[in-house]
Design an enzyme around this catalytic site. Structure first.
Site, PDB file in Angstrom:
ATOM      1  N   GLU A  99      -2.423   7.217  -1.488  1.00 58.67           N
ATOM      2  CA  GLU A  99      -2.844   7.146  -0.084  1.00 58.67           C
ATOM      3  C   GLU A  99      -3.788   8.288   0.273  1.00 58.67           C
ATOM      4  O   GLU A  99      -4.744   8.106   1.009  1.00 58.67           O
ATOM      5  CB  GLU A  99      -1.619   7.162   0.847  1.00 58.67           C
ATOM      6  CG  GLU A  99      -0.776   5.895   0.776  1.00 58.67           C
ATOM      7  CD  GLU A  99      -1.550   4.647   1.187  1.00 58.67           C
ATOM      8  OE1 GLU A  99      -2.563   4.766   1.888  1.00 58.67           O
ATOM      9  OE2 GLU A  99      -1.144   3.544   0.770  1.00 58.67           O
ATOM     10  N   TYR A 183      -0.292   7.547   9.663  1.00 52.38           N
ATOM     11  CA  TYR A 183      -0.607   6.443   8.752  1.00 52.38           C
ATOM     12  C   TYR A 183       0.021   6.669   7.366  1.00 52.38           C
ATOM     13  O   TYR A 183       0.719   5.807   6.825  1.00 52.38           O
ATOM     14  CB  TYR A 183      -2.133   6.262   8.599  1.00 52.38           C
ATOM     15  CG  TYR A 183      -2.425   5.450   7.374  1.00 52.38           C
ATOM     16  CD1 TYR A 183      -2.237   4.075   7.395  1.00 52.38           C
ATOM     17  CD2 TYR A 183      -2.764   6.056   6.156  1.00 52.38           C
ATOM     18  CE1 TYR A 183      -2.401   3.311   6.247  1.00 52.38           C
ATOM     19  CE2 TYR A 183      -2.926   5.318   5.015  1.00 52.38           C
ATOM     20  CZ  TYR A 183      -2.752   3.947   5.065  1.00 52.38           C
ATOM     21  OH  TYR A 183      -2.895   3.200   3.931  1.00 52.38           O
ATOM     22  N   ASP A 201      -4.717   1.594   9.794  1.00 49.09           N
ATOM     23  CA  ASP A 201      -5.891   2.291   9.263  1.00 49.09           C
ATOM     24  C   ASP A 201      -7.126   1.473   9.660  1.00 49.09           C
ATOM     25  O   ASP A 201      -7.012   0.520  10.433  1.00 49.09           O
ATOM     26  CB  ASP A 201      -5.789   2.495   7.743  1.00 49.09           C
ATOM     27  CG  ASP A 201      -6.038   1.204   6.970  1.00 49.09           C
ATOM     28  OD1 ASP A 201      -5.948   0.104   7.580  1.00 49.09           O
ATOM     29  OD2 ASP A 201      -6.331   1.276   5.765  1.00 49.09           O
TER      30      ASP A 201
END
Ligand code: SF4
Ligand code: ZN
Length: 520
Positions: A99, A183, A201
């Site tokens: 991520e 997020y 996102d």
């Protein structure tokens, strides 16, 4: 000398269509009931249009999306690890690394970096024990370098303060780990721990704004909060990680910014933007057959927001544009113009020990932009400096590193957009400037060969500088190859990188230039 300027302003990011039927600016269309009959709760009506309020529709949305994801998802290393790793901490770590790497960087670029990273540091403990130099070296070329540094700092915290146990919920992840925002926390918690929490996102924003016709500024806090509400309402409690990845996958591969593949989209039946486009197409074909009102008449039966005044609809000043279709959504407020900055860079070269040339690289400070990375001696230039003053400033800077006097005429400015100087010193490895290594109060510096430079933790910008040198030399080798050394043993090479070169033609802010991820 590199001269870097701001990127051109991007406005709100959506082109205006030309020659299309444009409706006059409007507010949301009223509901069939007259305004005086409107129930007191306008927000309830807003919700009906911009939210998912029917459980059956939510269920169908999840089912369609997940079936598509199971069929079409890309085979990515972090997905395989998340699916196969039995240890919760290792699994969370594997998702976390992916991520962070994927922020601002394309999947295709990340894959190789990810594989190398996980091979080198397969666990939190391994990463916690690495040096920042090693982290920067592996990250070199991926851009936005503080990400790697922060990732390592957070891994150290997990090991030293949390007993090596990754927090299990999105709330704890966000609270306890530096550099982990809402997020990333949601992604780690849902993918690796199965927490039923949504994520938002850029891809998710695009999909949600389109399926629910949210046309207000998608970067505003109010709209962002509504999008998080939507994501949390939609996420599938049985498969939260897959659901979140599926929405992001849809945004990345089908619901793309400019050329969405609506006909292949699994959530097309739930997409209000697509519904409107279909109504318009239907109306246009009827009109062609003479079965509908003439051009310019309102399209009938288009479902619209029922609120009289709505904070989520397209702004009245910039209404639906038929030429854009579903790309009417999302919209963003105009971005601020980036600051214009300029910098000078000089590739300093000397003869190395076995005759192989060496190049001076200097370490940046341990905090701030590109912290700890190595670069060719560079100098920010104040605004309004004339060429002569720039030359003086660069010369003074380079001279300190060269350890000897450099004649002014040795530096030559060529080109307008982005120009790099190189300087070949004649004294060889014993003569110049290694005495400055480790000198108190000065940044660390070292002389490196071409091979060592390529392996060093240098930014993408410096790799571009190197490539520019190679192109200038015309032989695909170091900066001075193919050029004669001057008889006075001090020679200025000239590099030109301008609109005719293969470097980016757009003008970049210094920050954008220095942090541009590879492949973007
Ligand atoms: Fe995006 Fe089109 Fe699918 Fe709507 S139908 S979500 S606009 S790809
Ligand atoms: Zn509305």
């Amino acid at each position: 000398m590199s001269k870097l300027r701001a990127a051109a302003g991007s406005g709100r990011g959506l082109p205006q269509g030309a020659g299309e039927v444009r409706r006059p600016p409007r507010r949301c269309r009223e509901s069939p009931s007259s305004q005086k009959d409107m129930p007191p709760s306008v927000s309830a009506q807003q919700s009906a249009y911009h939210l998912f309020s029917r459980p059956a529709e939510i269920k169908a949305f999840r089912k369609n999306l997940l079936a598509w994801y199971d069929r079409c998802k890309r085979d990515l290393p972090w997905r395989n690890l998340a699916a196969s790793e039995p240890d919760a901490n290792r699994r969370a770590y594997a998702v976390w690394v992916s991520e962070i790497m994927l922020q601002q960087t394309q999947v295709a670029t990340v894959i190789d970096y990810y594989n190398r990273w996980m091979q080198k540091w397969p666990t939190l403990q391994a990463l916690a024990g690495a040096s920042l130099e090693d982290v920067n070296e592996l990250w070199a070329g991926l851009g936005y370098y503080s990400r790697g540094k922060r990732l390592q700092e957070a891994a150290r915290k997990v090991v030293s303060e949390l007993g090596g146990q990754m927090p299990r919920t999105a709330e704890e992840l966000q609270k306890l780990l530096p550099g982990v925002g809402r997020y990333t926390a949601g992604a780690i918690a849902s993918i690796s721990h199965g927490q039923a929490t949504g994520v938002v996102d850029g891809n998710v924003i695009r999909v949600l704004c389109r399926v629910r016709c949210i046309g207000a500024d998608s970067s505003s806090p109010a709209v962002t909060n509504r999008l998080w509400d939507l994501a949390n309402a939609l996420v599938d409690p049985a498969r939260p990680g897959d659901f979140n990845q599926a929405v992001m996958e849809l945004g990345a591969t089908v619901c793309s910014p400019r050329a969405p593949l609506c006909t292949e989209c699994p959530v097309k039946p739930h997409c209000r933007a697509r519904g409107r486009v279909e109504k318009e197409l239907e109306f246009a074909s009827k009109r062609l057959l003479g079965k509908a009102a003439p051009k310019g008449s309102p399209v009938p039966d288009v479902e619209e927001c029922a609120a009289g005044s709505c904070s989520l609809c397209l702004p009245a000043s910039e209404p639906w544009d038929s030429s854009l279709g579903v790309a009417n959504f999302p919209r963003r407020a105009a971005r601020k113009q980036p600051r214009a900055e300029r910098a000078a860079t000089c590739v300093l070269e000397r003869g190395g020990h076995p005759g192989e040339p060496e190049y001076l690289i200097v370490q940046r400070p341990s905090s701030g932009l590109l912290a700890g990375l190595w670069e060719f001696p560079s100098l920010p230039l104040g605004p309004g400096l004339k060429e002569k003053q720039q030359r003086e400033a660069l010369l003074g800077h380079v001279q300190a590193w060269a350890g000897e006097a450099v004649a002014r005429g040795c530096l030559r400015l060529v080109g307008e957009t982005y120009v790099v100087y190189s300087l070949l010193l004649g004294g060889g490895a014993g003569a110049a400037s290694s005495r400055r290594d480790g000198e108190p109060g000065r940044p660390a510096c070292r002389w490196v060969t071409q091979a060592e430079f390529q392996k060093s933790a240098v930014s993408t910008a410096m790799k571009k500088v190197w490539k520019a040198c190679e192109r200038q030399s015309g032989e695909g080798r170091g900066p001075s190859k193919g050029r004669k050394r001057g008889p006075d043993a001090l020679h200025a090479g000239q590099l030109k990188v301008d609109a005719a070169s293969s470097l980016p033609r757009r003008q970049l802010s210094l920050h954008a230039f220095l942090t541009a991820p590879a492949g973007e």
